[in-house]
Structures are given as C-alpha cells and as structure tokens.
Design an enzyme around this catalytic site. Structure first.
Site, short mmCIF file in Angstrom:
data_model
loop_
_atom_site.label_atom_id
_atom_site.label_comp_id
_atom_site.label_asym_id
_atom_site.label_seq_id
_atom_site.Cartn_x
_atom_site.Cartn_y
_atom_site.Cartn_z
N VAL A 1 7.53 28.86 56.91
CA VAL A 1 6.39 29.41 57.65
C VAL A 1 5.20 29.63 56.74
O VAL A 1 5.36 29.94 55.55
CB VAL A 1 6.75 30.75 58.35
CG1 VAL A 1 7.89 30.56 59.33
CG2 VAL A 1 7.10 31.82 57.34
N ASP A 2 4.02 29.45 57.30
CA ASP A 2 2.80 29.87 56.62
C ASP A 2 2.76 31.38 56.55
O ASP A 2 3.15 32.06 57.51
CB ASP A 2 1.58 29.37 57.40
CG ASP A 2 1.26 27.92 57.08
OD1 ASP A 2 1.42 27.53 55.92
OD2 ASP A 2 0.85 27.20 58.00
#
Length: 872
Positions: A329-330
C-alpha cells in the site's frame, strides 16, 4: 494520421477572420476568440448550460445489443444441442408428449438464463456510470473536478500526467508528452506544444498544461467514450478448475454408460430407445447453471462492494481478492490522512518566515490539486501573505517529477521576473550550489524532523537567470489515519500482511510505520541491491520487512515481480500514471480514491474512499464469493455421480431403466437451476487466503457422491421389496425420481457448509429455492405427466426421511471428518524478529568504536543494514 489537423463539424459561431472548418488548426488567440472564452476565468455557468443544451453531453451513444438476438443465442450451445437432439429423437419415436415437455424446458432454461444475465449486466452498467473519467475544469474563475461527460466546447481544462484526455483539446500552455496509441496504433509518444491538438483518448505521460476543449462527444477524433470498466471476461482460475472437473465427470459418466449400453444390447433393449436417456445423463455432467451462477454471484458481490465504497472494474476481481496473500500500500491516503499541513517554517540566513513561505507558495500551483502544493498555498493564504502585495503573474511552471523531485516556477512581479523552487532538500541544495558539508548539516535537521514523522522541503528563490539562494525549510505532516493500526492488524489476522511503500525518507517512513504497527521499514536500495546480486528468484526478499522507503513509482513494478516470484498472490495500491504497470502486473490492482484515470483503467478495483476499510471489505467479499462457487462445485460433483451411478447400477441390478428420459430431464433442470440461489447464500469468509488447489474437496465430493449412490440404492431396495415397484414401471420411475430429488435438495443444505450444516443459516433465497425445488418436484408427480404417477404419501414421506437422515446426519458427519483429515493446514508465516541480532551487532560496533557516547543511533542503523542484508 495527422492529429493536429482535426476539424470540427459544427464549430461555435466564429469571430471574423477565422474560418469555421479551421478552428482546430487556428492559432491559440483565434481559437479562444472563436470559442468565446477567457482562459483566465473559464466559462460562466449560464454559458455552460447553453452550450450543453446545444452540443449535448461529452459522450457517444453506444449501440446497444439486441436483446432478442441475445435470447436466441441461448438456444445455441452444447446443452441446447443435446436437448434439441432429444426433441428430434422424440419425433422419430413418436413420443410427442416428451417433445412438448422438452421444448418447454428448453425455453424455460433460455428465459431464466437470459433474465439472470440481464440483471448482472445491469450491475455492470451501474458501475460504468459511477466510474467515469474526470476532468479539472476552470469555470467562473475557479477550478473544479467534474465528470468528463459534462465538458462543453470552450471549457478550460488542466491536464497532468496520468490523465486521459477527455475531449479534443487545444493546448494553451505548457509542454506535454502524450501516448496516442489508442488512436494511431503507434507506440512512440508524441510531443505537444502550445497550439497543437490533444486528441480525445490519448494519455498524458509527462508535463502538464492548460487547454481549451474544441470538440466533444461523437465529433472527437476517438469517436467513442473512454470506458474504465473492463467488459471482457478474462480467463479465470475457476474456469480451469471446472474444465478439469467436467473432463473427469465425463470420464466417469462415460464409463458407467458404456457398461449400461453393453448390457442393454446383451438384453435386447433397442438402441434408439436408450439414446435419449444416455444424452440426458451425459448432459448432467455439464455445469449448465455455472455461467449464470458465477455471473450472478460476481454481480451480487460487486453490488455489495459498491455499496461499501469499492467499484469493481472487472467482475472477476473478487476471485483474485479471495486468494491475495500480501498487500502493498501507498502510505499517503491509505495509511495516512492525505491531509498535508505545514507544521513549521525554518528560515535560513537572513530570510524570514514570510519570505520562505511566500517563495514556497510561488513554486506551487492550485490547479494541479497536488497535496504538497495545496498545503503550502493554504498556509500562505491563512497568513494572508499575498494581501497588499503587487499582483504576481505566472510565466512558467515545472511540476514535480519523480526524477527531478522538485517544482519550479518563474513569475513576474513589478516588471521583474523571479524564479522560485521547492522540493527535496538535497535536490534544492545542490541546485543552489551548496557544498557537501552544508548539505550534510541540512540533512541532519531533516533527520531530526523525521523523528517526529515530518517531511521536510527546501525552498529557494532568485532571479530568472541568476543563481538561486536557499531561503529555508518547510516541514509538513500527514497524520496516520485513526483506524490504520487496527485495520492493518485486521488484514494480518486475515492472512494478508500489509507492506508500506513510500517515497518518503527512511526516518519519516519508520516513524509513521511504528505508529501503525509496521516497525520494520527498510530502504528500497536494499531490495535493489539484493536483486542485482541474483540468486534464487523464489526467495522472499520481503521476509521480515514491513515495507520500503525511498520508493520511486516505477519501483512498484519491481516489488510486485519479486513478490510473485516468491509465490505470493499480490495486491498493490496506486494512484499515478507510473503506477499503472504495477497495477496491471499485480493479481489485485487497487486504484485509490485520488488515482489518475490511467491508474483506474489499469486496476481491478477502484476505491471511492481513502483508507484500508474498503480493502478489508474487498478481501472478505472475495472469500465469500469463493466459498459460494466452491459449494457449487462440491454439489455438482456429488450429484452428477449420484444421478449417473444410480441409474447405471440400478439397471445392472434390476434389468430396468429405473427412470424415464423425461423424468431425468425434468430432474436435471429442477435441481440444477435451484443451485443459482447459492450466489446469494450466507457464507462466513475464511480467516486465511483461499487457494484453487482444491483436490481434497474434489475427493470429499466424490466420496459424498458414492455414499449417496449407496444410500439411494438402499432406499430403492426398500421400495422394490415393499412397494411393488418390480411390476409397476410408472411407480418405479416416480419413486426413483423423488429419491434423487430429495437427495439433491438435502445435499445442498449439507454442501453449503464446510463444517456442520447448522453452523450458519442459509439465505432466504437458498431456503426458498430448496423448498421450491422439493415442492415443484413433488407436485409434478400428481400432474399426470408422461411416466410419472403419484405415490402414496407414506412412500413419499419415507423417501424424505431417508434422504434427510442420509444427507444431514451420515453424510454431513463424513464430510466434516474428511475435511478435517484432508484439508491442507494453513500456516501464516510470521515475520522474523531480527531485533536481538541487530542489538547484538550494534553493541559490537559500540565496542569497536571505543564505546563512544552519542553514536547509538548510527550504530543501530549500521547494524540493521548489515543484518537485513545478510538475510536477503
């Protein structure tokens, strides 16, 4: 094909000197004049309404398929051909009553399938309406983000990397590199300068700028609406599994029928009379209702996900969500709030706070809606820094790029041109000509701020052509989402560890990671160096790591490839144009709520809200759909074995076909399409990632099928000896029909659960379908249909009781025991705690340096790099 010579069919009323057909190739001033728009203010709301009324929406009316032809298509296919062949044989044999009933069943099959698929198509259409290309447009002097379909000729739009050009647009300022392959088929990107056309459907790769919409809708060069929802149905794991299952079932059914045919010929049974029953038994091996059940299941799941903020771009995405076992995930917007705010201004030299923030604001642009730019501009506006100052006229702006890591602007004020720059501290410091010692001192201040989780930008300014001077530092903070830690723990409990990827410096990433339960963040350089050393590609280079810092967008593709090489089913979130390759490569590409159009088009799903909540819902819904399809497979295998083996073995034992072709056909349709209701069943999703290695469940299904064959034959034996079935063929056919009917109904109740059948309550649709199946099947025996005579209620209730006890007591116990015995034990790998080894190495370094104070942090960092490198 020259895309810069596009000509509108019906231009707006042009000004004198501009020929209507040449508006696309006219100069920028002439184009703006012809379209009657001021690029500094955009169109007024009233003018937009008038032009929309004149030109319509910026979309192309799609030619809709003809429902009648789709309906006729239901009469073409393997199962339809078998039924049609039975109809021909019925005519040849003079069985006209069979002909009527088989014809009716063929039509009912087509109608049910058509209606269900039409409803599923409606869900896809709803998703398409919600997931559309958007556009940044200037209207009434303000910037808005609107659906691209609302654009009109004359609108001023802003385009950035990752944007899909929403209409035919003439570039007013800036320089762009665009991908026009959707239009020309050429892979080479095209350079665009002010005055050239940006054709609809092309993709911005680099640069940004403002443009004016020239053509919309069907008049554009692309000629059709850009669609982010993928209509094509990709090849699925379930297709491969079912293909193997069907081949196996055909072998079993074929072997049994071969025995029956040989014995029939030996006993003098006419071959022509056997063929209809043989065809029906073969047809029973075909999963007639699977396509409908799968489509409905995916559509129902997609509708539920849309309600929870997840838009599915392809219906098969839920299958991948069920098997995903790692999620990258960012940090920004997923783990953090994506609400950057200026937390401090550090002036350097003789500069003041005001000068630093003002220079940072000049190097920002509101039209881009970039979070860092907006944070700096908001801080400047809150302090009213522009009040009472001479107006500033922008001359040029260079947006942030992952390679240059800075923004730069040239502005004009009081007749003088100034240059302002903001960006990564090292990058800006080097642009200002600072020596390594000065840069090192700045980095120390950055590290100090990073311990609080703050990002630091450097700000510089100077004359347009002269040297830049570093005026100060600006710290920003994007706080973690309140629920991030809990949701990361929840995903870990579901067997999906979260790996954080961020472009932030390592100290900032570690501070944020510690706050959300991801303490082991490492620099991306570690992964790259391990990759260049080669070795076994299947080694999990992520083992023990909770994520990587200093990640460039293009690095995400490398991360996905490494995880897949190590055997992981990978999920990846992304938002930018450079994320698109990683989103396509990942089994589960997830475009976040702020993603560009290109990222949305590359992803499997699009989130409409920030954070991880929707991803948890996606995983749970995917596993729910998986369990529903698995129930269908288990039930299909066991019941196919039941029907075929029952008829074949009963023929061998009695010398009679215990069911007529018509009764078997009726049974196949009543029971097979009742299984469509499983698409809505209440299912408890598993706590670990799913897998399509389901050999153990196929074994369980086969055993249950064999058990039901033995039990049904025992029931037939009871009827044969006590109910006079040996001398009454119509009663024999009815008795056998009801036996298979009730076993089929109760087997659904058992097969829908991997545990005891009472562990969860079935959905109302399943209850209704099972009750309707048994009721309709029982009632038809009283209608005087060919070969079916009503049985005494005592016999019917006896069959019901035997089927219930067999399926819900004996077989259910066998199922639970076999699944516990045969199911693979899932072990979720736990990250290795390297802290003891790191601590030991840090103490060794402390000893080697003469036990110097003040070096603890450096010792720990060096020890951690060494230990983790060894593990790679």
């Amino acid at each position: 094909m020259n895309l810069d010579k596009l000509k509108p069919d019906q231009p707006l009323s042009p000004q004198p000197g501009v020929k209507p057909p040449d508006i696309a190739s006219a100069s920028v001033p002439d184009t703006l004049s012809a379209l009657k728009v001021n690029p500094d203010t955009g169109l007024a709301r009233a003018e937009v309404d008038a032009r929309q009324k004149e030109n319509g929406y910026n979309e192309v009316a799609e030619e809709k398929g003809r429902p009648f032809l789709k309906f006729l298509g239901k009469f073409w296919g393997l199962s339809a051909w078998m039924l049609e062949l039975i109809m021909v044989l019925s005519v040849a044999l003079g069985n006209y009553s069979d002909l009527v009933v088989v014809s009716a069943l063929l039509v009912v099959n087509a109608v049910v399938s058509f209606i269900q698929e039409h409803r599923a198509a409606g869900v896809v259409e709803t998703l398409r309406r919600r997931l559309q290309v958007s556009a940044r447009v200037r209207r009434d002097s303000g910037w808005l983000v609107i659906p691209a379909r609302e654009l009109v000729p004359g609108d001023i739009v802003r385009v950035r990397p990752g944007d899909i050009i929403p209409a035919d647009v003439k570039l007013l300022d800036g320089a762009l590199t665009v991908d026009q392959s959707a239009l020309t088929g050429e892979s080479k990107d095209a350079e665009k300068v002010p005055g050239t056309m940006l054709p609809s459907g092309s993709v911005v790769r680099r640069g940004e700028g403002n443009g004016v919409v020239v053509l919309t809708g069907s008049k554009t060069s692309l000629g059709h609406t850009t669609d982010l929802v993928q209509k094509a149905r990709p090849k699925l794991h379930i297709d491969e599994v079912m293909a193997k299952v069907v081949r196996w079932l055909f072998l079993v059914v074929g072997a049994l029928l071969g025995v029956v045919v040989v014995m029939s010929l030996m006993r003098g049974t006419p071959l022509l009379q056997m063929i209809p029953l043989m065809l029906i038994l073969l047809m029973s091996a075909i999963p007639l209702s699977l396509p409908v059940m799968f489509t409905v299941s995916m559509a129902v799941g997609s509708k539920e996900l849309a309600r929870r903020g997840v838009l599915v771009t392809r219906l098969s995405a839920a299958e991948d969500a069920a098997t995903m076992d790692v999620l990258c995930v960012d940090k920004t917007g997923t783990i953090t709030m994506n609400r950057l705010a200026v937390t401090g201004v550090i002036p350097l030299g003789h500069a003041s706070d005001v000068e630093v923030l003002l220079a940072g604001a000049l190097a920002s642009q509101e039209a881009n809606q970039d979070p860092i730019d907006l944070a700096v501009l908001t801080a400047a506006k809150d302090r009213r820094l522009f009040d009472g100052r001479p107006p500033v006229t922008p001359v040029s702006f260079t947006p942030f790029d992952a390679t240059n890591r800075r923004t730069e602007a040239v502005v004009e004020q009081n007749g003088q041109r100034l240059r302002a720059m903001k960006g990564a501290v090292e990058t800006v410091a080097q642009a200002c000509g600072l020596n390594p010692a000065a840069i090192g001192a700045l980095e120390a201040r950055v590290s100090e701020a990073a311990l609080k989780g703050y990002r630091t930008l450097a700000v510089a300014q100077g004359p347009e052509t002269g040297a830049l001077a570093l005026v100060g530092l600006v710290t920003l903070y994007d706080p973690p989402r309140p629920d991030a830690r809990q949701l990361i723990a929840e995903l870990r409990d579901l067997g999906v560890p979260v790996k954080m990827l961020t472009g932030d410096a390592l100290p900032v990433a570690r501070e944020i990671g510690r706050g959300v339960g991801l303490p082991n963040i490492r620099p991306m350089a570690d992964l790259k160096s391990a990759s260049t050393r080669g070795g076994d590609k299947t080694v999990d280079l992520f083992a023990g790591a909770d994520g990587f810092a200093e990640v460039f967008p293009e690095d995400k593709y490398t991360v996905v490839k490494h995880l897949q090489a190590a055997g992981h089913v990978t999920g990846m979130t992304g938002d930018g144009v450079n994320d698109a390759p990683a989103l396509r490569q990942a089994e589960m590409g997830i475009a976040v709520s702020t993603a560009t159009d290109v990222a949305k088009g590359a992803a499997s799903v699009v989130l409409t809200e920030p954070g991880l909540t929707n991803i948890v819902a996606l995983v749970e819904q995917g596993r729910t759909i998986y369990q529903r399809i698995l129930t269908y497979i288990i039930n299909k295998i066991s019941r196919t074995i039941l029907k075929t083996a029952f008829v074949a073995i009963a023929f061998i034992l009695t010398g009679k076909f215990v069911m007529s072709a018509f009764a078997m056909l009726l049974l196949v349709f009543i029971t097979d399409f009742a299984k469509i209701s499983l698409a809505t069943d209440h299912v408890r999703p598993s706590r670990t990632p799913e897998t399509w290695k389901i050999g153990y469940l196929i074994t369980v299904s086969a055993v249950l099928g064999v058990l039901m064959v033995g039990e049904s034959l025992l029931v037939l034996r009871i009827g044969w000896t006590n109910c006079g079935l040996a001398t009454n063929d119509h009663a024999l056919h009815t008795f056998s029909f009801l036996t298979l009917l009730y076993f089929a109904a109760f087997s659904i109740v058992s097969a829908r659960e991997r545990r005891w059948f009472w562990s969860t309550m079935p959905s109302k649709a399943v209850v209704a379908a099972v009750m309707a199946e048994t009721l309709i099947g029982t009632v038809v025996t009283f209608l005087g249909l060919p070969g079916l005579n009503p049985l005494p209620w005592s016999q019917t209730l006896t069959i019901v009781a035997c089927a219930m006890v067999s399926c819900l007591v004996v077989n259910d116990a066998v199922k639970v025991a076999m699944i516990k015995w045969r199911a693979p034990k899932t072990v979720v790998a736990k990250p290795v705690d390297l802290n003891p080894q790191i601590a030991k190495r840090a103490y060794e370094l402390f000893d080697q340096r003469g036990r110097q104070d003040g070096m603890a942090l450096q010792d720990w960092d060096q020890a951690e790099r060494e230990i983790r490198k060894d593990k790679l």
